[in-house]
Scaffold this active site. Structure first.
Site, PDB file in Angstrom:
ATOM      1  CG  ASP A 186      -8.901   8.870   6.657  1.00  0.00           C
ATOM      2  OD1 ASP A 186      -9.438   7.754   6.769  1.00  0.00           O
ATOM      3  OD2 ASP A 186      -7.696   9.023   6.438  1.00  0.00           O
ATOM      4  CG  ASP A 207      -8.653   5.895   9.358  1.00  0.00           C
ATOM      5  OD1 ASP A 207      -7.546   6.476   9.458  1.00  0.00           O
ATOM      6  OD2 ASP A 207      -8.772   4.767   8.858  1.00  0.00           O
ATOM      7  CG  ASP A 208      -5.199   9.150  10.356  1.00  0.00           C
ATOM      8  OD1 ASP A 208      -4.922   8.632  11.456  1.00  0.00           O
ATOM      9  OD2 ASP A 208      -4.568   8.915   9.311  1.00  0.00           O
ATOM     10  CG  HIS A 229      -7.102   5.494  13.551  1.00  0.00           C
ATOM     11  ND1 HIS A 229      -6.828   4.771  12.412  1.00  0.00           N
ATOM     12  CD2 HIS A 229      -8.022   4.760  14.245  1.00  0.00           C
ATOM     13  CE1 HIS A 229      -7.549   3.655  12.412  1.00  0.00           C
ATOM     14  NE2 HIS A 229      -8.285   3.633  13.511  1.00  0.00           N
ATOM     15  NE  ARG A 262      -1.200   7.253  13.132  1.00  0.00           N
ATOM     16  CZ  ARG A 262      -2.042   6.315  12.700  1.00  0.00           C
ATOM     17  NH1 ARG A 262      -1.800   5.032  12.948  1.00  0.00           N
ATOM     18  NH2 ARG A 262      -3.143   6.644  12.054  1.00  0.00           N
ATOM     19  CE  LYS A 264      -0.388   6.585   9.034  1.00  0.00           C
ATOM     20  NZ  LYS A 264      -1.477   5.583   8.995  1.00  0.00           N
TER      21      LYS A 264
END
Length: 352
Positions: A186, A207-208, A229, A262, A264
């Site tokens: 991340d 990743d993020d 991501h 995103r 979530k």
């Protein structure tokens, strides 16, 4: 020598002294020279005694933290060299900064030697990998103009912070793309923080790029994200702090990433996400979802069964444009019953 010659020589000899006296006159009364740190062993003394610290090139032994959590209020830290962190399997962090009124600036590099840890499993197994940089319990401070290179897992964690600006920071984990070995790298992770600005930063990772799990008044502007991501809120729910309010993402580019934007939330948990704005976002070559909002996460993955305990409200999206891959979905929304409301979207053009 004549008397006039002696007088002339005396005047010449006095000039350096006069210049020195003049310079002193213009220095602050409490002026102290910066502490220049050239070894890990001298860090603790510099933190305890100095208000201005210069970090030169040195190594940190494996299993040790470069600990800057006891900086004096208003301290300035300049990262001028390259600091390399030795290999050891442990949880980290490799570096930690805390305090009030702190200025942390480059242009140096922090090298986590991630390739020694990367095994494709990240924090889910394999080698135990240390988290890299903690900016926890930081108040009214700035972090600017430095590079985080090859983070073993998560790069920069911001928690319990308020009124802090992060700018012109590069997180470079491109090497983790080789054989897909980098994982959970991340970029910026934000939790339980208020009034945080992340601007004009560049992230290459797996990743993020940016993720907010809790906090309010978080701005992510004029940033570039590649390889990971995408830009995320969440996952929210099931933690000690489950409120996200006021996340503003503006003028960012997301490219060659799994997702673009995103949100979530976790299955059968409680919390809230509100006042999120996405404005002027360019997406390029997104591989799974251009925009994805789903309320069905459990144990880190989707279940296909959304719940409504974490409502997502006041979501504004404006001028989100770009492209996704041929097998990707431009926009995917999976909400629980009545838990997604008060959304305003305009000029959304995400397509294959």
């Amino acid at each position: 020598l004549t008397s006039s010659t002696i007088k002339g020589l005396s005047a010449i000899m006095m000039r350096p002294l006069l210049i020195f006296v003049v310079v002193l006159a213009f220095l602050p009364f409490n002026y102290a020279a910066p502490c220049i740190v050239t070894s890990f062993a001298s860090v603790a003394n510099a933190v305890a005694t100095c208000e201005e610290i210069v970090l030169s090139t040195f190594s940190v032994p494996g299993g040790s933290t470069l600990d800057l959590t006891k900086l004096k209020s208003g301290a300035s830290v300049s990262l001028n060299g390259t600091i390399t962190f030795g290999y050891k399997e442990w949880v980290g962090p490799l570096m930690s900064v805390a305090g009030s009124g702190i200025t942390f600036k480059g242009p140096g590099t922090l090298d986590g030697q991630g390739a020694l840890y990367w095994d494709g499993q990240g924090g889910n197994g394999g080698k135990t990998k240390p988290k890299f940089f903690y900016a926890h319990n930081v108040k009214s401070s700035t972090f600017t103009d430095f590079t985080i290179l090859n983070s073993p897992v998560q790069a920069l964690s911001i928690n319990g912070a308020s009124d802090v600006i992060f700018s012109h920071i590069t997180i470079n984990d491109k090497a983790g793309d080789v054989k897909d070995l980098g994982h959970n790298t991340d970029g910026f992770d934000v939790g339980s923080s208020t009034n945080i600005t992340i601007t004009q930063c560049t992230v290459y990772n797996q990743d993020d790029c940016f993720a907010v799990n809790s906090g309010n008044d978080i701005s992510f502007t004029h940033n570039f994200c590649s390889g990971g991501h995408g830009i995320s809120v969440g996952s929210v729910g099931g933690h000690s702090d489950n409120v996200v309010k006021g996340v503003h993402v503006d003028s960012c580019n997301v490219t060659d990433s799994q997702n673009g934007l995103r949100i979530k939330t976790n299955y059968n948990t409680t919390g809230s996400v509100s006042d999120v704005t996405w404005n002027n976002i360019l997406l390029t070559n997104i591989q799974e979802y251009g925009i994805v909002i789903r309320q069905d996460y459990l144990n880190g993955g989707p279940t296909g069964k959304p719940t409504n305990g974490v409502p997502v409200t006041q979501l504004t999206a404006t001028n989100v444009v770009g492209s996704v891959g041929s097998s990707a979905i431009p926009v995917f929304i999976l909400c629980g019953k009545g838990s997604c409301s008060d959304w305003t979207w305009s000029a959304i053009k995400v397509q294959e």
